[in-house]
Design a protein around this motif. Sequence first.
Motif, PDB file in Angstrom:
ATOM      1  N   VAL A  75      32.400  36.272  59.853  1.00 19.84           N
ATOM      2  CA  VAL A  75      32.595  37.059  58.635  1.00 19.84           C
ATOM      3  C   VAL A  75      31.407  36.803  57.702  1.00 19.84           C
ATOM      4  CG1 VAL A  75      34.073  37.365  56.614  1.00 19.84           C
ATOM      5  CG2 VAL A  75      35.106  37.061  58.871  1.00 19.84           C
ATOM      6  N   PRO A  76      30.756  37.875  57.223  1.00 18.68           N
ATOM      7  CA  PRO A  76      29.575  37.713  56.357  1.00 18.68           C
ATOM      8  C   PRO A  76      29.908  36.988  55.046  1.00 18.68           C
ATOM      9  CG  PRO A  76      29.820  39.995  57.071  1.00 18.68           C
ATOM     10  CD  PRO A  76      31.047  39.274  57.507  1.00 18.68           C
ATOM     11  N   LYS A  77      28.896  36.348  54.467  1.00 15.77           N
ATOM     12  CA  LYS A  77      29.081  35.582  53.227  1.00 15.77           C
ATOM     13  C   LYS A  77      29.607  36.454  52.091  1.00 15.77           C
ATOM     14  CE  LYS A  77      25.868  31.865  54.084  1.00 15.77           C
ATOM     15  NZ  LYS A  77      24.755  31.069  53.592  1.00 15.77           N
ATOM     16  N   LYS A  78      29.126  37.673  51.984  1.00 17.31           N
ATOM     17  CA  LYS A  78      29.593  38.571  50.917  1.00 17.31           C
ATOM     18  C   LYS A  78      31.099  38.825  51.056  1.00 17.31           C
ATOM     19  CE  LYS A  78      28.927  43.054  48.789  1.00 17.31           C
ATOM     20  NZ  LYS A  78      28.276  44.339  48.838  1.00 17.31           N
ATOM     21  N   THR A  79      31.547  39.040  52.269  1.00 12.91           N
ATOM     22  CA  THR A  79      32.966  39.272  52.529  1.00 12.91           C
ATOM     23  C   THR A  79      33.765  38.006  52.237  1.00 12.91           C
ATOM     24  OG1 THR A  79      32.387  40.904  54.211  1.00 12.91           O
ATOM     25  CG2 THR A  79      34.630  40.006  54.285  1.00 12.91           C
ATOM     26  N   LYS A  80      33.220  36.855  52.627  1.00 14.54           N
ATOM     27  CA  LYS A  80      33.891  35.589  52.325  1.00 14.54           C
ATOM     28  C   LYS A  80      33.986  35.381  50.817  1.00 14.54           C
ATOM     29  CE  LYS A  80      33.169  33.148  56.619  1.00 14.54           C
ATOM     30  NZ  LYS A  80      32.950  31.860  57.248  1.00 14.54           N
ATOM     31  N   GLY A  81      32.988  35.839  50.084  1.00 11.52           N
ATOM     32  CA  GLY A  81      33.033  35.748  48.623  1.00 11.52           C
ATOM     33  C   GLY A  81      34.186  36.547  48.041  1.00 11.52           C
ATOM     34  N   ILE A  82      34.424  37.733  48.582  1.00 10.84           N
ATOM     35  CA  ILE A  82      35.555  38.558  48.142  1.00 10.84           C
ATOM     36  C   ILE A  82      36.861  37.835  48.427  1.00 10.84           C
ATOM     37  CG2 ILE A  82      36.838  40.696  48.604  1.00 10.84           C
ATOM     38  CD1 ILE A  82      34.057  41.999  49.150  1.00 10.84           C
ATOM     39  N   ILE A  83      36.967  37.254  49.616  1.00  8.79           N
ATOM     40  CA  ILE A  83      38.186  36.539  50.001  1.00  8.79           C
ATOM     41  C   ILE A  83      38.402  35.332  49.091  1.00  8.79           C
ATOM     42  CG2 ILE A  83      39.290  35.171  51.818  1.00  8.79           C
ATOM     43  CD1 ILE A  83      37.799  37.028  53.851  1.00  8.79           C
ATOM     44  N   ILE A  84      37.359  34.558  48.893  1.00  9.18           N
ATOM     45  CA  ILE A  84      37.482  33.362  48.055  1.00  9.18           C
ATOM     46  C   ILE A  84      37.850  33.759  46.627  1.00  9.18           C
ATOM     47  CG2 ILE A  84      36.173  31.460  47.008  1.00  9.18           C
ATOM     48  CD1 ILE A  84      34.714  31.222  49.741  1.00  9.18           C
ATOM     49  N   GLY A  85      37.300  34.853  46.135  1.00  8.33           N
ATOM     50  CA  GLY A  85      37.664  35.333  44.812  1.00  8.33           C
ATOM     51  C   GLY A  85      39.131  35.705  44.722  1.00  8.33           C
ATOM     52  N   ALA A  86      39.640  36.410  45.743  1.00  6.29           N
ATOM     53  CA  ALA A  86      41.055  36.807  45.746  1.00  6.29           C
ATOM     54  C   ALA A  86      41.964  35.586  45.849  1.00  6.29           C
ATOM     55  CB  ALA A  86      41.331  37.768  46.899  1.00  6.29           C
ATOM     56  N   LEU A  87      41.607  34.649  46.716  1.00  7.76           N
ATOM     57  CA  LEU A  87      42.428  33.445  46.857  1.00  7.76           C
ATOM     58  C   LEU A  87      42.329  32.578  45.603  1.00  7.76           C
ATOM     59  CD1 LEU A  87      41.781  32.522  50.600  1.00  7.76           C
ATOM     60  CD2 LEU A  87      43.713  33.778  49.610  1.00  7.76           C
ATOM     61  N   GLY A  88      41.149  32.558  44.976  1.00  6.21           N
ATOM     62  CA  GLY A  88      40.986  31.850  43.712  1.00  6.21           C
ATOM     63  C   GLY A  88      41.862  32.463  42.630  1.00  6.21           C
ATOM     64  N   TYR A  89      41.933  33.791  42.607  1.00  3.06           N
ATOM     65  CA  TYR A  89      42.791  34.483  41.639  1.00  3.06           C
ATOM     66  C   TYR A  89      44.250  34.133  41.895  1.00  3.06           C
ATOM     67  CZ  TYR A  89      44.688  38.083  38.642  1.00  3.06           C
ATOM     68  OH  TYR A  89      45.377  38.743  37.658  1.00  3.06           O
ATOM     69  N   PHE A  90      44.625  34.070  43.164  1.00  4.54           N
ATOM     70  CA  PHE A  90      46.011  33.731  43.521  1.00  4.54           C
ATOM     71  C   PHE A  90      46.381  32.343  43.013  1.00  4.54           C
ATOM     72  CE2 PHE A  90      48.935  31.691  46.579  1.00  4.54           C
ATOM     73  CZ  PHE A  90      50.057  32.464  46.347  1.00  4.54           C
ATOM     74  N   ILE A  91      45.463  31.387  43.124  1.00  6.02           N
ATOM     75  CA  ILE A  91      45.804  30.020  42.719  1.00  6.02           C
ATOM     76  C   ILE A  91      45.460  29.737  41.260  1.00  6.02           C
ATOM     77  CG2 ILE A  91      45.634  29.096  45.041  1.00  6.02           C
ATOM     78  CD1 ILE A  91      42.953  27.922  44.356  1.00  6.02           C
ATOM     79  N   LEU A  92      44.842  30.709  40.586  1.00 12.17           N
ATOM     80  CA  LEU A  92      44.498  30.558  39.181  1.00 12.17           C
ATOM     81  C   LEU A  92      45.754  30.206  38.387  1.00 12.17           C
ATOM     82  CD1 LEU A  92      42.064  31.018  37.229  1.00 12.17           C
ATOM     83  CD2 LEU A  92      42.899  33.344  36.957  1.00 12.17           C
ATOM     84  N   PRO A  93      45.716  29.131  37.613  1.00 16.40           N
ATOM     85  CA  PRO A  93      46.922  28.715  36.901  1.00 16.40           C
ATOM     86  C   PRO A  93      47.392  29.714  35.852  1.00 16.40           C
ATOM     87  CG  PRO A  93      45.076  27.239  36.411  1.00 16.40           C
ATOM     88  CD  PRO A  93      44.591  28.244  37.406  1.00 16.40           C
ATOM     89  N   LEU A  94      46.488  30.420  35.214  1.00 17.27           N
ATOM     90  CA  LEU A  94      46.860  31.400  34.196  1.00 17.27           C
ATOM     91  C   LEU A  94      46.250  32.731  34.579  1.00 17.27           C
ATOM     92  CD1 LEU A  94      46.077  29.244  31.064  1.00 17.27           C
ATOM     93  CD2 LEU A  94      48.333  29.717  32.009  1.00 17.27           C
ATOM     94  N   ASP A  95      47.083  33.651  35.067  1.00 15.90           N
ATOM     95  CA  ASP A  95      46.552  34.967  35.382  1.00 15.90           C
ATOM     96  C   ASP A  95      47.185  35.996  34.454  1.00 15.90           C
ATOM     97  OD1 ASP A  95      49.050  35.096  36.602  1.00 15.90           O
ATOM     98  OD2 ASP A  95      48.273  35.135  38.634  1.00 15.90           O
ATOM     99  N   LEU A  96      46.981  37.262  34.729  1.00 18.25           N
ATOM    100  CA  LEU A  96      47.417  38.299  33.804  1.00 18.25           C
ATOM    101  C   LEU A  96      48.916  38.288  33.555  1.00 18.25           C
ATOM    102  CD1 LEU A  96      45.213  41.265  35.055  1.00 18.25           C
ATOM    103  CD2 LEU A  96      44.844  39.788  33.083  1.00 18.25           C
ATOM    104  N   ILE A  97      49.691  38.125  34.599  1.00 23.32           N
ATOM    105  CA  ILE A  97      51.148  38.058  34.472  1.00 23.32           C
ATOM    106  C   ILE A  97      51.564  36.702  35.023  1.00 23.32           C
ATOM    107  CG2 ILE A  97      53.343  39.095  35.140  1.00 23.32           C
ATOM    108  CD1 ILE A  97      51.787  41.725  35.647  1.00 23.32           C
ATOM    109  N   PRO A  98      52.147  35.833  34.203  1.00 26.18           N
ATOM    110  CA  PRO A  98      52.519  34.502  34.700  1.00 26.18           C
ATOM    111  C   PRO A  98      53.386  34.590  35.951  1.00 26.18           C
ATOM    112  CG  PRO A  98      52.821  34.634  32.330  1.00 26.18           C
ATOM    113  CD  PRO A  98      52.508  36.039  32.810  1.00 26.18           C
ATOM    114  N   ASP A  99      53.053  33.762  36.964  1.00 27.29           N
ATOM    115  CA  ASP A  99      53.758  33.811  38.237  1.00 27.29           C
ATOM    116  C   ASP A  99      55.221  33.412  38.119  1.00 27.29           C
ATOM    117  OD1 ASP A  99      51.446  34.648  39.444  1.00 27.29           O
ATOM    118  OD2 ASP A  99      50.848  32.642  40.063  1.00 27.29           O
TER     119      ASP A  99
END
Length: 135
Positions: free
Chosen positions: A56-80
Amino acid sequence: MTSQQEQDTLDQLNESEKHYSDTKFWSKLKKYGKKAGSSVVYAVLLLYFTLQKPEVPKKTKGIIIGALGYFILPLDLIPDLAIGVGFTDDLGALGLALLQVAMYIDQDIKDQARAKLIEWFGDHVDTSDVDAKIL
């Protein structure tokens, strides 16, 4: 989702990259997996297992890491913890990431994600909604 909303979500994913780590990922998934539901967990697992593929290319991995980072982000737009809607924004970000990386999600990735889902949710998990979006 409009193209401006998609761009805003992609920008959020890029910013969220710094929050990703394997330890944080598995910790949040184990803690909130049942509350998030099988669709969110399946989307997360598809991304996680796709991230592990060396081709998987680095750019694609960056998208994945960003999405997974958003998932684990403690404070996102709508509290989990907001019952019923808390993971809605996570699923939107994950769905957009899935569309961006769908070409790298093969049957092996789906099988790994389903096996983990079955382990956590039982034999009667339905992945058809997510699978339909990444065809």
